[in-house]
Write an enzyme that holds these catalytic residues in place. Structure first.
Site, PDB file in Angstrom:
ATOM      1  N   GLY A  99      -3.449 -28.959 -42.655  1.00  0.00           N
ATOM      2  CA  GLY A  99      -3.505 -28.659 -41.238  1.00  0.00           C
ATOM      3  C   GLY A  99      -4.155 -27.310 -41.009  1.00  0.00           C
ATOM      4  O   GLY A  99      -4.266 -26.494 -41.924  1.00  0.00           O
ATOM      5  N   CYS A 100      -4.604 -27.089 -39.776  1.00  0.00           N
ATOM      6  CA  CYS A 100      -5.309 -25.845 -39.466  1.00  0.00           C
ATOM      7  C   CYS A 100      -4.390 -24.637 -39.560  1.00  0.00           C
ATOM      8  O   CYS A 100      -4.734 -23.624 -40.180  1.00  0.00           O
ATOM      9  CB  CYS A 100      -5.954 -25.937 -38.089  1.00  0.00           C
TER      10      CYS A 100
END
Lengths: 348, 348, 348, 348
Positions: B150-151
């Site tokens: 995920g970012c």
């Protein structure tokens, strides 16, 4: 009934917003605007949005005129410049609301450490009252010098003070992560305030050394009645107005989310400008834009004893000019919400 | 030498950015784009910025075609949709890089708690490798399913893992306060992603419940070799790309700012995409826009044993498509920086 | 003295702004808000910025209740939906201000061409008055159906009408190049209104086919008393509020810049909401944000007989809700500036 | 094969973007950066986004060093400063690409009128070639002084020149309404470039007097072979990069939309950096951000003989540094698209 005549010293964004607010106030009159760069210009040339509301011509600062004509004065100046002016105006009986930092720190040593400047009138520090009406109303009413709080301190002290006073959160490990719009930097020319340097980006600044740190600490310690251990980090984000403060605290044993909310609801039950948000709602700076509100949201992870408090203000209003006007209303014995209660936030 | 043929399943912002990056890659060819909403449209009609670089027509997903023609596939889909596709493609020997969340959490119970959905292929979880090349390069090279991080996790794990591994920061009281641009929410239609709801404002969201929390925790605990106690709060700010993560830690006794910097410099000495900033400099998301870099700044208040680490990434590049390409390069045995090392950040 | 009770049909941005404005109006009361999507929700949950000002619960539209309780109604609906409602409410004697397009075009054929829909009550078109108070005040006072103008038409017609009436500009070759903020598109979910699609960019849209074209043409021809040949092109720019209209005209022989300014100054001498800017100053949408002003700047290249007129409005105020309130004040015989004259623009 | 050594005089945004582009160019080397304000600083301290790509230390301008070491030089300076430098460097055989205005206007009287400064080397004006490769490629190849076009002229001349040359549009009444991002104003400190002055607003500026007017006129008249009557109005909008030019023209009798599109398609058939959009599509500056493209959309109201042409460029790339590099490639006999063809626009 005549209006009180008020002088404004300074012509930056906070001065402009004072004029916006005073346009809706029927007991105060902006009598003079004192400037360095815009002497001889009409204020609605400098700020054309004010056309049809205010057309005073900016003048060079003239203390004699203030003393003769004004009952009160707002000082909206860079730090260090207010002390001599307030010294003289105070002596002459003019009520002073200083939007700068010169009278906020009770300890002149701390002032000198953070502002790298000797404080030129230490005695007067004792006269000044730190102006958060929701916390110090009675003192403010009797004061004649108001140290109007910094924008970041306002967003942090209002939610934290009652929780510390109530003793339901720990005094260690308080972390304040604040996000501000660019108007907090004023209208001065700095590379870091250029559109192209700010737009489409975010950065932390003043990490570990921001001048609002000792001010927040002083007021939180006053509320807690003991030493407070905190970290404060401001961030610059691409918007003009607004500060969101995300505050991380540790809960004392057994404290629940609802307890925090309850303490704040109690404390601010009669405060029009404080809006405690319901469970599950966190504030947005857009919901307070242009207004004198502070919105506060609360979350707790009770099992792990962590609390998160988020507050939103308009840095130029509750964080500066709005609170300054609220303070002056109190000092002059006027209805505290005059010029402020009518400000509905501008959304979107 | 022929090019590897790669399929892209999905047509949101991360898919578009994969195409941007692959345009500069001479060993990969985007062979197919699979879509739901844009079947029959050319991708440069959907994303006209890609004109002159890619003109593939979007098709309905066709696994048989992928199996027949492609050596690898990027899945850029909402969570829950990747599992059946990866199950089948993996069986057929197609390398899979999943930009979604389905293979990131090793514990299916945690997945089910946070994503409110049963995981449909728990066995395959064991095959998937969590794809941060700077930390897991050797595993990634041997993997055939990559769980692309995920970012937010990318921005937190890269700076924190080496510090936890080195044992110079405490595992309690880690606070991650992240600020993201709006592209992280994808191209889907939500009121909260409308321009007027985001512009000139900032808010916290997913407070206490964001799905990236368990992912960050899992990887930090892996690095620490023990339980980690942390808080993670994301904020939405008015910009398209970028994540700034401000991370508050407690230092072990005697640890200095320079020690933290040294640990990170050592760990990432040969990593092109990690830029450790010099003393006194904190990152700005504008300095990484459009590129695969993660910039890291460090500050410590040594007396009070507090550390602040700030990282900046482009959420669509190092936080999604760039890292995905970096992973696929490794999986296919291609030079890891292909299509990425050439990306100079776009400033201003 | 009792307040007039007013219903609001619709809950988009213009409805929210009506509530903002009515909060400062002591002769009107927002009695009902009718919604489709938010029935049962308090309006300050839908729009938390309104907390402490309005807490009505949204209801499904109920014409009987309006007829029984309200003296007037604002309709803030997509085109086509107002006709049946106005038909019925008008019959019952309720004053109607329609912020939509249904009653603006006098010629139903034109309506049907541009809105691709049959007009369901052609007779009522004759009753409706086009509501620009600065141009049609006396008619508005006597009307019971007001067609509140579109946002682009407001910004174009106010500056152009007096010049056409005075016959100092040509009726051919008028070019209106308008730049609007995103709130003009409403709160509906469209890809083109997403933050990431608008931020850091600008585009023209509706080129040659925008629905405000015939509306502008109709009113300009009314002013000119003859056919007007014009082009209108709107552009979407990354801001929430505001429209800047840059209008290119050809001057009749001998006409000077000052003549144009003089005609407008004369026409609008007593109009509080029209600010004609001095020579050399061109408007900025920031100077009118949140207010009911229209600012107008004028330039002429006298030798080449070209004139450029630039106007700025807040599209949600003078371009929608503010003008609607101004109209309703007139219809009800209230002071026209109530709820509006107090709105100081919010800068910065 | 050695690289050509190139000096850059200036350290503003266009200089920074030259460095970004040259990082992807394998036949040129940025050998020196000459500065006034940042002498002694590394360029990646001044522009940290360039870290890992360029770490040259800024020096005070030293013409001897350029003459000894460089084959070419980019001048990115305020107007008036290039003339003496180019005079001397040209004599020494160094190829000069001037991104400033000093060599663009063929008529020194016009230069002196618009730039309020005597031109100090009128003879050299004859040597300089106006550098739009798509229009003047052969001349550029042979030139040793390139006058790199202004940003607005680039966006207007490329679409208009072929239409004027083909004689299908009239030479009167051409109206160019341009919208620019703020980077066009450079990194200098001006109140008008502050974030708070630009954000959430739009204004026209330089109405009737912008310095790009005579430059556009000169080139359009060259294309038309006759006098051209035009109006040019730039607007400042809240974005960093990008110019959208909306151009209004009158069509000659019988000319159709498709004729205009056909002329442009023909003219630019082999031009990689010119993208003629299909019918019904208008450009968006986001589709060209960071790249050297110019996108062009066309509309005609054939009955009323009006044409609207809209072009989009990145003002710092095709409008400045990108075109400068394209020119230098031609001058040095390098592949024209080197360092440019690889630039995929950054969206969103």
């Amino acid at each position: 009934m005549g209006k009180y005549k008020v002088g404004i010293i300074g012509d930056g964004y906070t001065a402009a917003d004072l004029l916006r607010l005073m346009a809706g106030h029927d007991e105060l009159e902006a009598a003079f605007i004192f400037s360095v760069d815009n002497v001889g210009k009409r204020i609605d040339e400098v700020y054309p949005h004010l056309a049809h509301f205010c057309s005073i011509t900016c003048m060079a600062t003239d203390l004699e005129m203030i003393k003769k004509e004004c009952q009160a004065v707002f000082l909206a100046l860079p730090h260090g410049l207010s002390v001599p002016l307030v010294t003289e105006l105070h002596k002459a009986g003019v009520k002073c609301v200083d939007l700068g930092a010169d009278f906020r720190l009770k300890d002149p040593e701390v002032y000198e450490e953070y502002y790298e400047k000797r404080h030129e009138n230490r005695e007067l520090l004792g006269e000044a009252v730190y102006g958060i009406p929701e916390l110090n109303r009675e003192e403010i009413k009797k004061a004649s010098i108001i140290a109007n709080p910094g924008c970041f301190p306002t967003g942090s002290i209002i939610p934290l003070s009652p929780l510390l006073k109530a003793g339901i959160i720990k005094t260690e490990n308080i972390i304040i992560d604040a996000k501000t719009g660019v108007s907090g930097a004023g209208r001065g020319l700095k590379t870091g305030s250029l559109f192209c340097e700010v737009n489409e980006g975010v950065k932390a600044y003043g990490v570990g050394s921001h001048r609002h740190f000792p001010e927040i600490k002083q007021e939180l310690e006053k509320a807690a009645g003991s030493r407070v251990d905190m970290v404060f980090t401001p961030h610059l984000i691409p918007m003009s107005r607004g500060i969101l403060s995300t505050i991380y605290v540790e809960l004392k044993e057994g404290v629940k989310e609802e307890d925090m909310r309850q303490v704040l609801r109690e404390e601010y039950r009669d405060e029009f400008f404080v809006r405690i948000l319901p469970e599950g709602t966190m504030p947005h700076t857009k919901w307070v834009a242009g207004s004198n509100f502070i919105d506060i949201g609360i979350y707790a992870d009770e099992k792990r004893r962590k609390g998160i408090i988020v507050s939103a203000i308009d840095n130029l209003v509750k964080g500066a000019s709005g609170q300054a006007l609220q303070n002056l209303n109190l000092v002059l014995g006027i209805d505290e919400g005059k010029g402020l209660r009518n400000l509905v936030p501008l959304f979107p």
